[in-house]
Design an enzyme around this catalytic site. Structure first.
Site, mmCIF file in Angstrom:
data_model
loop_
_atom_site.group_PDB
_atom_site.id
_atom_site.type_symbol
_atom_site.label_atom_id
_atom_site.label_comp_id
_atom_site.label_asym_id
_atom_site.label_seq_id
_atom_site.Cartn_x
_atom_site.Cartn_y
_atom_site.Cartn_z
ATOM 1 N N LYS A 19 93.367 -17.520 -25.567
ATOM 2 C CA LYS A 19 94.261 -18.634 -25.189
ATOM 3 C C LYS A 19 93.694 -19.977 -25.653
ATOM 4 O O LYS A 19 94.412 -20.802 -26.201
ATOM 5 C CB LYS A 19 94.471 -18.699 -23.674
ATOM 6 N N ARG A 127 80.715 -15.017 -26.745
ATOM 7 C CA ARG A 127 81.464 -16.271 -26.652
ATOM 8 C C ARG A 127 80.585 -17.438 -26.193
ATOM 9 O O ARG A 127 79.863 -17.356 -25.223
ATOM 10 C CB ARG A 127 82.634 -16.100 -25.687
ATOM 11 N N ARG A 171 87.672 -10.535 -13.312
ATOM 12 C CA ARG A 171 88.767 -11.365 -13.826
ATOM 13 C C ARG A 171 89.893 -10.506 -14.400
ATOM 14 O O ARG A 171 91.065 -10.822 -14.243
ATOM 15 C CB ARG A 171 88.238 -12.332 -14.889
HETATM 16 P P1 ATP Z 1 90.051 -17.834 -21.285
HETATM 17 O O1 ATP Z 1 90.128 -19.321 -21.151
HETATM 18 O O2 ATP Z 1 88.945 -17.401 -22.138
HETATM 19 O O3 ATP Z 1 91.325 -17.221 -21.748
HETATM 20 P P2 ATP Z 1 90.178 -17.394 -18.455
HETATM 21 O O4 ATP Z 1 91.657 -17.388 -18.497
HETATM 22 O O5 ATP Z 1 89.558 -16.446 -17.535
HETATM 23 O O6 ATP Z 1 89.612 -17.191 -19.893
HETATM 24 P P3 ATP Z 1 90.115 -20.167 -17.650
HETATM 25 O O7 ATP Z 1 91.578 -20.306 -17.854
HETATM 26 O O8 ATP Z 1 89.270 -21.120 -18.365
HETATM 27 O O9 ATP Z 1 89.549 -18.761 -18.036
HETATM 28 O O10 ATP Z 1 89.841 -20.216 -16.069
HETATM 29 C C1 ATP Z 1 88.542 -20.058 -15.560
HETATM 30 C C2 ATP Z 1 88.574 -19.942 -14.055
HETATM 31 O O11 ATP Z 1 89.170 -21.118 -13.480
HETATM 32 C C3 ATP Z 1 89.388 -18.787 -13.492
HETATM 33 O O12 ATP Z 1 88.673 -17.577 -13.493
HETATM 34 C C4 ATP Z 1 89.682 -19.315 -12.082
HETATM 35 O O13 ATP Z 1 88.555 -19.192 -11.247
HETATM 36 C C5 ATP Z 1 89.922 -20.793 -12.312
HETATM 37 N N1 ATP Z 1 91.336 -21.098 -12.572
HETATM 38 C C6 ATP Z 1 91.847 -21.668 -13.700
HETATM 39 N N2 ATP Z 1 93.184 -21.782 -13.622
HETATM 40 C C7 ATP Z 1 93.551 -21.249 -12.433
HETATM 41 C C8 ATP Z 1 94.790 -21.033 -11.780
HETATM 42 N N3 ATP Z 1 95.942 -21.365 -12.358
HETATM 43 N N4 ATP Z 1 94.779 -20.472 -10.543
HETATM 44 C C9 ATP Z 1 93.627 -20.139 -9.952
HETATM 45 N N5 ATP Z 1 92.418 -20.286 -10.515
HETATM 46 C C10 ATP Z 1 92.368 -20.828 -11.744
HETATM 47 MG MG MG Z 2 90.846 -21.025 -20.929
#
Ligand code: ATP
Ligand code: MG
Length: 216
Positions: A19, A127, A171
């Site tokens: 993403k 990463r 996750r």
């Molecule tokens: P990537 O960015 O690599 O796709 P990801 O989706 O796990 O990985 P992030 O989107 O960066 O990572 O989010 C990291 C952490 O931030 C999540 O694991 C969660 O703890 C918190 N977080 C981020 N967005 C939300 C949300 N919409 N609701 C709840 N927690 C969130």
């Molecule tokens: Mg992210």
């Protein structure tokens, strides 16, 4: 770029599905605002704000921040960019969040990245990220010019604590249980578009082809 309407787009996909990488390329090519909930939360943690202290343990354990906290935060963040085109990344992650967002701002398109889980697990091991910009590097795929340093600023790269194998497993479990229903939410609205591939380079041409076809 002239537009008749400000694009409000969303990117969905499992943790580490790319993403961040795809988002960075989209905002560069289409000159729209990147709003990443994860990047914003990590920034608060880094700056040790009240919010940062409140959410720190959720992030390091790979758990979701409670809906009420993240909704309040993201509604305020989205207010700041309401007059701009944006790409939202990482929010919503639950149907409660999706409903809250829809009330505030119905989105136009939802890009869903579909990457096999075994590839994801492999990928997070390699990463590295640049904390202040959110730039993502993968050793062997988009390796930084100098190992451990950001290409643009030369600053240190870090590995995220939630990229440890146990946290990644957690996750992915949470993603399956909580975020899959969000995909269905947008499927029912008729605005979801799937993009499949093993790497971001494989997915990227499909994304641009689609976004170009929208004649932004
Ligand atoms: P990537 O960015 O690599 O796709 P990801 O989706 O796990 O990985 P992030 O989107 O960066 O990572 O989010 C990291 C952490 O931030 C999540 O694991 C969660 O703890 C918190 N977080 C981020 N967005 C939300 C949300 N919409 N609701 C709840 N927690 C969130
Ligand atoms: Mg992210």
């Amino acid at each position: 770029m002239l537009r008749s309407k400000l694009l409000k787009a969303l990117i969905l996909g499992a943790p580490a599905s790319g993403k961040g990488t795809i988002s960075t390329r989209i905002v560069k090519k289409y000159a729209i605002e990147h709003v990443s909930s994860g990047d914003k939360l990590r920034d608060h943690i880094e700056r040790k704000t009240d919010l940062g202290k409140e959410v720190q343990s959720y992030l390091s354990e790979g758990k979701l921040v409670p809906d009420d906290v993240i909704i309040k935060f993201m509604v305020a963040e989205l207010k700041k960019v309401e007059n701009q085109a944006w790409l939202l990344d990482g929010f919503p992650r639950t149907v409660t969040q999706a409903n809250a967002l829809w009330k505030l701002q119905p989105v136009d398109v939802v890009l869903n990245l579909v990457v096999p889980f075994d590839i994801i697990i492999d990928r997070v091991k390699n990463r590295w990220i640049h904390l202040s910009s959110g730039r993502v590097y993968n050793i062997g795929f988009n390796t930084p010019k100098v190992i451990g340093k950001d290409d643009v600023t030369g600053e240190d790269l870090i590995q995220r604590p939630d990229d440890k194998p146990d946290a990644v497993k957690k996750r992915l479990e949470i993603y399956d249980r909580m975020t899959r229903p969000v995909i269905d939410f947008y499927l029912e609205k008729g605005i979801l578009k799937n993009f499949e591939g093993k790497t971001s380079d494989e997915i990227w041409p499909k994304v641009t082809q689609y976004l170009d076809s929208l004649k932004l």
